[in-house]
Design a protein around this motif. Structure first.
Motif, PDB file in Angstrom:
ATOM      1  N   HIS A  56       0.893  -1.384  -0.334  1.00 60.89           N
ATOM      2  CA  HIS A  56      -0.180  -0.382   0.351  1.00 60.89           C
ATOM      3  C   HIS A  56       0.896   1.272  -0.529  1.00 60.89           C
ATOM      4  O   HIS A  56       0.332   1.807  -0.836  1.00 60.89           O
ATOM      5  CB  HIS A  56      -1.216   0.074   1.531  1.00 60.89           C
ATOM      6  N   ASN A  57       1.718   0.568   1.207  1.00 58.69           N
ATOM      7  CA  ASN A  57       2.812   1.994   0.942  1.00 58.69           C
ATOM      8  C   ASN A  57       3.874   3.269   0.109  1.00 58.69           C
ATOM      9  O   ASN A  57       3.322   3.682  -0.668  1.00 58.69           O
ATOM     10  CB  ASN A  57       3.511   2.574   2.119  1.00 58.69           C
ATOM     11  N   LEU A  58       4.224   1.359  -1.351  1.00 58.39           N
ATOM     12  CA  LEU A  58       5.120   1.407  -2.350  1.00 58.39           C
ATOM     13  C   LEU A  58       3.862   2.128  -3.252  1.00 58.39           C
ATOM     14  O   LEU A  58       4.511   3.065  -4.160  1.00 58.39           O
ATOM     15  CB  LEU A  58       5.692   0.176  -2.506  1.00 58.39           C
ATOM     16  N   GLN A  59       3.250   1.664  -3.279  1.00 59.20           N
ATOM     17  CA  GLN A  59       1.424   1.625  -4.434  1.00 59.20           C
ATOM     18  C   GLN A  59       1.537   4.137  -3.892  1.00 59.20           C
ATOM     19  O   GLN A  59       1.451   4.904  -4.899  1.00 59.20           O
ATOM     20  CB  GLN A  59       0.476   1.979  -4.044  1.00 59.20           C
ATOM     21  N   GLN A  60       1.735   4.327  -2.969  1.00 64.06           N
ATOM     22  CA  GLN A  60       1.669   6.258  -2.431  1.00 64.06           C
ATOM     23  C   GLN A  60       2.046   7.132  -2.409  1.00 64.06           C
ATOM     24  O   GLN A  60       2.018   8.295  -3.119  1.00 64.06           O
ATOM     25  CB  GLN A  60       0.958   5.712  -0.471  1.00 64.06           C
ATOM     26  N   ASN A  61       3.957   5.685  -2.611  1.00 64.81           N
ATOM     27  CA  ASN A  61       4.406   7.394  -2.594  1.00 64.81           C
ATOM     28  C   ASN A  61       5.688   6.292  -3.732  1.00 64.81           C
ATOM     29  O   ASN A  61       6.685   7.351  -3.419  1.00 64.81           O
ATOM     30  CB  ASN A  61       5.510   7.810  -1.287  1.00 64.81           C
ATOM     31  N   GLY A  62       6.296   5.538  -3.301  1.00 66.03           N
ATOM     32  CA  GLY A  62       7.705   4.587  -4.111  1.00 66.03           C
ATOM     33  C   GLY A  62       8.730   4.723  -3.162  1.00 66.03           C
ATOM     34  O   GLY A  62       9.226   4.375  -3.301  1.00 66.03           O
ATOM     35  N   GLY A  76      26.463  -2.900   9.449  1.00 65.53           N
ATOM     36  CA  GLY A  76      25.213  -2.650   8.417  1.00 65.53           C
ATOM     37  C   GLY A  76      25.305  -1.427   7.573  1.00 65.53           C
ATOM     38  O   GLY A  76      26.386  -0.740   7.760  1.00 65.53           O
ATOM     39  N   PHE A  77      24.020  -1.463   6.849  1.00 74.51           N
ATOM     40  CA  PHE A  77      24.013  -1.134   5.793  1.00 74.51           C
ATOM     41  C   PHE A  77      22.563  -0.326   5.066  1.00 74.51           C
ATOM     42  O   PHE A  77      21.558  -0.870   5.770  1.00 74.51           O
ATOM     43  CB  PHE A  77      24.048  -1.036   4.241  1.00 74.51           C
ATOM     44  N   ARG A  78      22.227   1.300   5.347  1.00 76.95           N
ATOM     45  CA  ARG A  78      20.620   1.652   5.218  1.00 76.95           C
ATOM     46  C   ARG A  78      20.500   1.840   3.329  1.00 76.95           C
ATOM     47  O   ARG A  78      21.876   2.724   3.198  1.00 76.95           O
ATOM     48  CB  ARG A  78      20.036   2.075   5.658  1.00 76.95           C
ATOM     49  N   PHE A  79      20.133   1.467   2.507  1.00 72.35           N
ATOM     50  CA  PHE A  79      19.855   1.354   1.864  1.00 72.35           C
ATOM     51  C   PHE A  79      18.712   2.388   0.850  1.00 72.35           C
ATOM     52  O   PHE A  79      17.654   1.928   1.567  1.00 72.35           O
ATOM     53  CB  PHE A  79      19.766   0.144   0.897  1.00 72.35           C
ATOM     54  N   GLU A  80      18.337   3.296   0.589  1.00 69.14           N
ATOM     55  CA  GLU A  80      17.310   4.378   0.347  1.00 69.14           C
ATOM     56  C   GLU A  80      17.078   4.858  -1.309  1.00 69.14           C
ATOM     57  O   GLU A  80      17.830   4.544  -1.709  1.00 69.14           O
ATOM     58  CB  GLU A  80      16.988   5.607   1.172  1.00 69.14           C
ATOM     59  N   GLY A  81      15.810   4.203  -2.258  1.00 73.04           N
ATOM     60  CA  GLY A  81      15.178   4.328  -3.496  1.00 73.04           C
ATOM     61  C   GLY A  81      14.241   4.477  -3.292  1.00 73.04           C
ATOM     62  O   GLY A  81      13.019   4.485  -2.122  1.00 73.04           O
ATOM     63  N   GLN A  82      13.866   4.946  -4.843  1.00 71.71           N
ATOM     64  CA  GLN A  82      12.273   4.573  -5.442  1.00 71.71           C
ATOM     65  C   GLN A  82      12.096   3.056  -5.572  1.00 71.71           C
ATOM     66  O   GLN A  82      12.642   2.726  -6.473  1.00 71.71           O
ATOM     67  CB  GLN A  82      12.154   5.099  -6.743  1.00 71.71           C
ATOM     68  N   ALA A  83      10.831   2.703  -5.345  1.00 71.54           N
ATOM     69  CA  ALA A  83      10.305   1.097  -5.150  1.00 71.54           C
ATOM     70  C   ALA A  83       9.781   1.944  -6.570  1.00 71.54           C
ATOM     71  O   ALA A  83       8.753   2.450  -6.741  1.00 71.54           O
ATOM     72  CB  ALA A  83       9.610   0.779  -4.506  1.00 71.54           C
ATOM     73  N   HIS A  84       9.583   0.354  -7.383  1.00 69.91           N
ATOM     74  CA  HIS A  84       8.627  -0.165  -8.712  1.00 69.91           C
ATOM     75  C   HIS A  84       8.215  -1.071  -8.500  1.00 69.91           C
ATOM     76  O   HIS A  84       8.741  -2.081  -8.024  1.00 69.91           O
ATOM     77  CB  HIS A  84       9.427   0.052 -10.063  1.00 69.91           C
ATOM     78  N   ILE A  85       6.837  -1.354  -8.773  1.00 66.56           N
ATOM     79  CA  ILE A  85       5.635  -2.571  -8.370  1.00 66.56           C
ATOM     80  C   ILE A  85       5.600  -3.313  -9.743  1.00 66.56           C
ATOM     81  O   ILE A  85       5.307  -2.985 -10.536  1.00 66.56           O
ATOM     82  CB  ILE A  85       5.005  -2.212  -7.732  1.00 66.56           C
ATOM     83  N   HIS A  86       6.041  -4.276  -9.794  1.00 67.24           N
ATOM     84  CA  HIS A  86       5.346  -5.328 -11.076  1.00 67.24           C
ATOM     85  C   HIS A  86       4.947  -5.973 -11.338  1.00 67.24           C
ATOM     86  O   HIS A  86       5.411  -8.010  -9.923  1.00 67.24           O
ATOM     87  CB  HIS A  86       6.776  -6.148 -11.866  1.00 67.24           C
ATOM     88  N   GLU A  87       3.666  -6.300 -11.646  1.00 69.60           N
ATOM     89  CA  GLU A  87       2.817  -8.125 -10.860  1.00 69.60           C
ATOM     90  C   GLU A  87       2.359  -8.067 -13.184  1.00 69.60           C
ATOM     91  O   GLU A  87       1.584  -6.938 -13.891  1.00 69.60           O
ATOM     92  CB  GLU A  87       2.158  -7.288 -10.423  1.00 69.60           C
ATOM     93  N   ASN A  88       2.521  -9.199 -13.136  1.00 68.64           N
ATOM     94  CA  ASN A  88       1.617  -9.796 -14.395  1.00 68.64           C
ATOM     95  C   ASN A  88       2.442  -8.486 -15.782  1.00 68.64           C
ATOM     96  O   ASN A  88       1.477  -8.547 -16.457  1.00 68.64           O
ATOM     97  CB  ASN A  88       0.465  -9.331 -14.401  1.00 68.64           C
ATOM     98  N   ASP A  89       3.020  -8.012 -15.482  1.00 66.93           N
ATOM     99  CA  ASP A  89       3.781  -8.124 -16.473  1.00 66.93           C
ATOM    100  C   ASP A  89       5.391  -9.673 -17.565  1.00 66.93           C
ATOM    101  O   ASP A  89       5.344  -9.866 -16.524  1.00 66.93           O
ATOM    102  CB  ASP A  89       4.319  -6.332 -16.397  1.00 66.93           C
ATOM    103  N   ASP A  90       5.949  -8.691 -17.864  1.00 69.09           N
ATOM    104  CA  ASP A  90       7.154  -9.714 -18.958  1.00 69.09           C
ATOM    105  C   ASP A  90       8.368  -9.787 -17.260  1.00 69.09           C
ATOM    106  O   ASP A  90       8.923 -11.621 -17.216  1.00 69.09           O
ATOM    107  CB  ASP A  90       7.690  -9.113 -20.137  1.00 69.09           C
ATOM    108  N   LEU A  91       8.604  -8.782 -16.936  1.00 69.31           N
ATOM    109  CA  LEU A  91       9.644  -8.623 -15.766  1.00 69.31           C
ATOM    110  C   LEU A  91       8.886  -9.730 -14.778  1.00 69.31           C
ATOM    111  O   LEU A  91       9.467 -10.542 -13.769  1.00 69.31           O
ATOM    112  CB  LEU A  91      10.375  -7.343 -15.372  1.00 69.31           C
ATOM    113  N   ALA A  92       8.142  -9.529 -14.453  1.00 66.34           N
ATOM    114  CA  ALA A  92       7.683 -10.198 -13.074  1.00 66.34           C
ATOM    115  C   ALA A  92       7.369 -11.763 -13.349  1.00 66.34           C
ATOM    116  O   ALA A  92       7.693 -12.587 -12.780  1.00 66.34           O
ATOM    117  CB  ALA A  92       6.172  -9.537 -12.950  1.00 66.34           C
ATOM    118  N   ASN A  93       6.702 -11.578 -14.674  1.00 60.45           N
ATOM    119  CA  ASN A  93       6.967 -13.137 -15.433  1.00 60.45           C
ATOM    120  C   ASN A  93       7.911 -14.192 -15.257  1.00 60.45           C
ATOM    121  O   ASN A  93       8.377 -15.101 -15.037  1.00 60.45           O
ATOM    122  CB  ASN A  93       6.334 -13.201 -16.871  1.00 60.45           C
ATOM    123  N   GLU A  94       8.917 -13.266 -16.003  1.00 62.78           N
ATOM    124  CA  GLU A  94      10.570 -13.523 -16.052  1.00 62.78           C
ATOM    125  C   GLU A  94      11.083 -13.657 -14.466  1.00 62.78           C
ATOM    126  O   GLU A  94      11.656 -14.857 -13.994  1.00 62.78           O
ATOM    127  CB  GLU A  94      11.723 -12.626 -16.580  1.00 62.78           C
TER     128      GLU A  94
END
Length: 131
Positions: A56-62, A76-94
């Protein structure tokens, strides 16, 4: 984009990462992501199958942060960035393993562009941006 070192990749592979997101009211949500792993030198990826807070949150602001630490080494490490959701597309299927659908009726792939990396060591350098 920031580049992950071999030490960072190894830590992600060997330790348990946690994903942090924030909802539309700025309330933080943090949870473990056992499927999170390195996609390439600048991207992290995990398999989304609960479709609850993080999704839900990633859909709102990524925006996402991933923290991983080695308790024994106190590094340790903290990694920050923009998330992209892939569902039912070529990348998700792969990239989604077919076995995930044995346990869950639905799954998506979440790819995080690593834009910033911070140290989470138990030293005075804690919180220092390194990439």
């Amino acid at each position: 984009m920031a580049k992950l070192t071999d030490d960072m990749k190894k830590m992600i592979q060997e330790q348990f990462p946690f994903l942090a997101t924030a909802d539309e009211n700025g309330m933080p949500k943090v949870g473990p992501k056992g499927s999170l792993h390195v996609l390439d030198d600048s991207h992290l990826v995990y398999f989304e199958h609960t479709f609850h807070h993080a999704y839900h949150n990633l859909q709102q602001n990524g925006r996402a942060a991933v923290a991983v630490a080695d308790r024994e080494a106190q590094k340790g490490f903290r990694f920050e960035g923009q998330a992209h959701i892939h569902e039912n597309d070529d990348l998700a299927n792969e990239l989604l393993p077919e076995s995930i659908f044995d346990r869950f009726p639905r799954a998506a792939l979440v790819i995080i562009d690593v834009e910033h990396i911070f140290k989470l060591d138990n030293t005075l350098e804690a919180g220092t941006q390194i990439a």
